[in-house]
Design an enzyme around this catalytic site. Structure first.
Site, short mmCIF file in Angstrom:
data_model
loop_
_atom_site.label_atom_id
_atom_site.label_comp_id
_atom_site.label_asym_id
_atom_site.label_seq_id
_atom_site.Cartn_x
_atom_site.Cartn_y
_atom_site.Cartn_z
N LYS A 202 0.82 -1.21 0.00
CA LYS A 202 0.00 0.00 0.00
C LYS A 202 0.87 1.27 0.00
CE LYS A 202 -3.77 -2.43 -0.12
NZ LYS A 202 -3.87 -3.49 0.77
C1 LIG Z 1 -9.87 -3.66 -0.93
C2 LIG Z 1 -9.19 -4.28 0.26
N1 LIG Z 1 -9.88 -4.37 1.42
C3 LIG Z 1 -9.32 -4.91 2.51
C4 LIG Z 1 -8.04 -5.41 2.51
C5 LIG Z 1 -7.48 -6.04 3.73
O1 LIG Z 1 -6.42 -5.31 4.25
P1 LIG Z 1 -5.31 -6.03 5.16
O2 LIG Z 1 -4.45 -6.85 4.26
O3 LIG Z 1 -4.57 -4.87 5.76
O4 LIG Z 1 -6.02 -6.83 6.18
C6 LIG Z 1 -7.29 -5.33 1.34
C7 LIG Z 1 -5.92 -5.86 1.32
O5 LIG Z 1 -5.25 -5.99 0.37
C8 LIG Z 1 -7.88 -4.76 0.18
O6 LIG Z 1 -7.21 -4.68 -0.97
#
Ligand SMILES: Cc1ncc(COP(=O)(O)O)c(C=O)c1O
Length: 416
Positions: A202
C-alpha cells in the site's frame, strides 16, 4: 513510441530474451533509514504496544486525511470488522457491497453474522454502481460498503445519499485509496467510516496494520473499545492515573496496532505526499505510452478510466484486455508478461465466485444472481506493476513488455 518495429521480437515465453533480467513485482514497500531509526527508538522505549506512538499516529493520520478521529487496527481486515460492528450489523441484517474487491471487504459482514449483498459495478471504474445499489436496498440494509477500486474513489456522494435515505451507514473501504481525492476532498473525511490498510504493497506501510477514520465521536469510541476487547479504558491511561479498575462493556477483540508499527507509520506518513506524486506520475506515463500504441495493439488494451472531479491514488494500474482483438486469452498473455519478468497480477476474482461464498450461499435465492460487469472485467483484467519506488527504467520496461506481448498476439484479421 508510435512506429511499429518491422520485425516482432521473440517473446521470452518462446525462448526470446526477456525484457528484464529480474522480476519486477507488481507492488512493494519502500523503507529508508528514518523508518528504521523510528522503529529502533520504540524498541528501546518503555512502550512496545498501546503507548504514545499509537495516539500520535492516529492524530497525524486524521489530520492528513481531514477526519476528526482515526482509530488504528492491527490490519485493514480488523478495521473492516470494527466498522461492521460499529454500524450494528448482526444476524438478519444486510450490507450491500461490490464483488470486485479483496474478499475481506465482504467477509467483515459475515463476521457479524449478517449477509453481504452484492451489487454490480460501473464499467469504467469497476466501482459500485449506485443504480445497482439502489435496486438492492431493503429494510434489512444497515450499511453500504463501497471500495475505491485501484485507488479511484467510489461515487461517495450518491452512495452516501442512498445510505442516508435508508438510515444505513456508508462505509468506504479505501484500502487502495490513501490520498485519493473526491470532489476536492481527500477520502477519509467523506463517508461515515473509512477504512485504510497498511499492508506492504500500500501507499504507507506498518507491516500489517489498518485505520478507520470517522467524524462521529460515538463511532470512534465504539471502534476504540472493539479493538481492545471491549474494555472501557486503556492500560496506559490506567497506569498513568494510578488506577487498576476497568470494565468490559462489549464483546471486542485484540485488534490493537503496536507502538512499533505506529512509529513506522508516523515515519512513512512524512513521505506520503511524494509517494503519491510518484504513483500519479507513473500512471500518467502508462496512460500516455498506451495511448500512443500502434492502432492494432491500441484497440486490444483498455487503460483505467478516471471520472471528472476525482484524483485517484493509484494503488493498482489494472488494464483490461480487449480479448476480441487478440489471438490468445488472458492466461497466456499473463504468462507471456511474467516470462518477460514483469510481475503482473489479477485483481480480483469476484468475491461471490470464491468457493466459500458459492458453498455458503448455494441454497439462497441469490445464488443464481450474476454481476455481468464484474464477471466480464475479471476475465480481462491484468494489473501492471505500480509502486512508488519504481524507477524510470522499470516503468519503461513494463511499457516495452506490454507492447512486445500485445504485438505478438494482435489479431491482425480483426484489427486491420
Ligand atoms: C480492498 C481491500 N480491502 C481490505 C483489505 C485487507 O487489508 P489487510 O491486508 O490490511 O487486512 C485489502 C488488502 O489488500 C484490500 O485490498
Amino acid at each position: 513510441m508510435s512506429s511499429s518495429p518491422t520485425k516482432l521480437e521473440t517473446l521470452a515465453i518462446h525462448g526470446g530474451k526477456p525484457v528484464r533480467e529480474r522480476l519486477l513485482p507488481y507492488g512493494r514497500q519502500s523503507l529508508d533509514d528514518s523508518d528504521i531509526s523510528a522503529v529502533v527508538e520504540v524498541l528501546k522505549s518503555d512502550w512496545l504496544t498501546t503507548g504514545p506512538k499509537v495516539g500520535e499516529f492516529e492524530e497525524r493520520f486524521a489530520a492528513w486525511v481531514g477526519a476528526r478521529h482515526a482509530v488504528s487496527f492491527s490490519s485493514g481486515t480488523a478495521a473492516l470488522h470494527g466498522t461492521a460492528f460499529a454500524c450494528g450489523l448482526g444476524p438478519g441484517d444486510e450490507a450491500i457491497t461490490t464483488p470486485m474487491t479483496f474478499c475481506a471487504t465482504a467477509n467483515c459482514v459475515l463476521y457479524q453474522g449478517a449477509t453481504p449483498i452484492f451489487a454490480d459495478v460501473s464499467p469504467d471504474t469497476l466501482n459500485l454502481d449506485p443504480q445497482r445499489v439502489s435496486e438492492k436496498l431493503s429494510s434489512h440494509t444497515k450499511a453500504i460498503i463501497a471500495v475505491d477500486y485501484a485507488g479511484h474513489p467510489a461515487e461517495l456522494n450518491e452512495l452516501g445519499e442512498l445510505a442516508k435515505q435508508h438510515k444505513a451507514l456508508l462505509i468506504e473501504d479505501a484500502s487502495h485509496a490513501l490520498g485519493a481525492e473526491y470532489r476536492g476532498k481527500r477520502v477519509g473525511g467523506i463517508a461515515d467510516m473509512t477504512v485504510f490498510s497498511f499492508h506492504p504493497v500500500k501507499h504507507l506501510t506498518t507491516g500489517e496494520g489498518g485505520m478507520v477514520t470517522t467524524s462521529d465521536p460515538r463511532l470512534a469510541e465504539t471502534l476504540r473499545r472493539f479493538r481492545n476487547h471491549g474494555i472501557s479504558s486503556e492500560a496506559r491511561d490506567r497506569q498513568e492515573a494510578g488506577q487498576w479498575f476497568y470494565e468490559m462493556v462489549l464483546l471486542g477483540f485484540n485488534y490493537r496496532l503496536t507502538d512499533i508499527a505506529c512509529a513506522l507509520g508516523i515515519s512513512q506518513l512524512e513521505r506520503l505526499n511524494s509517494n503519491l506524486a510518484r504513483r500519479r506520475q507513473i500512471a500518467a506515463r502508462y496512460d500516455a505510452a498506451f495511448r500512443d500504441l500502434p492502432a492494432g495493439v491500441l484497440s486490444a488494451l483498455n487503460v483505467p478510466g478516471v471520472r471528472e472531479g476525482v484524483n485517484p491514488a493509484w494503488h493498482l494500474y489494472p488494464v483490461r484486455l480487449n480479448l476480441e482483438m487478440l489471438t490468445a486469452g488472458r492466461a497466456e498473455i499473463f504468462r507471456a508478461l511474467r516470462a518477460e519478468n514483469i510481475g503482473v497480477n489479477v485483481h480480483y476474482i469476484p468475491v461471490h465466485q470464491h468457493p466459500y461464498y458459492r458453498e455458503r450461499f448455494k441454497s439462497s435465492s441469490r445464488s443464481k444472481e450474476t454481476y455481468p460487469v464484474a464477471e466480464d472485467a475479471y476475465e480481462r483484467l491484468v494489473s501492471l506493476p505500480m509502486f512508488h519506488s519504481m524507477t524510470t527504467q522499470d516503468v519503461e520496461d513494463v511499457i516495452h513488455a506490454v507492447r512486445k506481448v500485445l504485438e505478438h498476439y494482435e489479431n491482425r484479421v480483426v484489427s486491420r
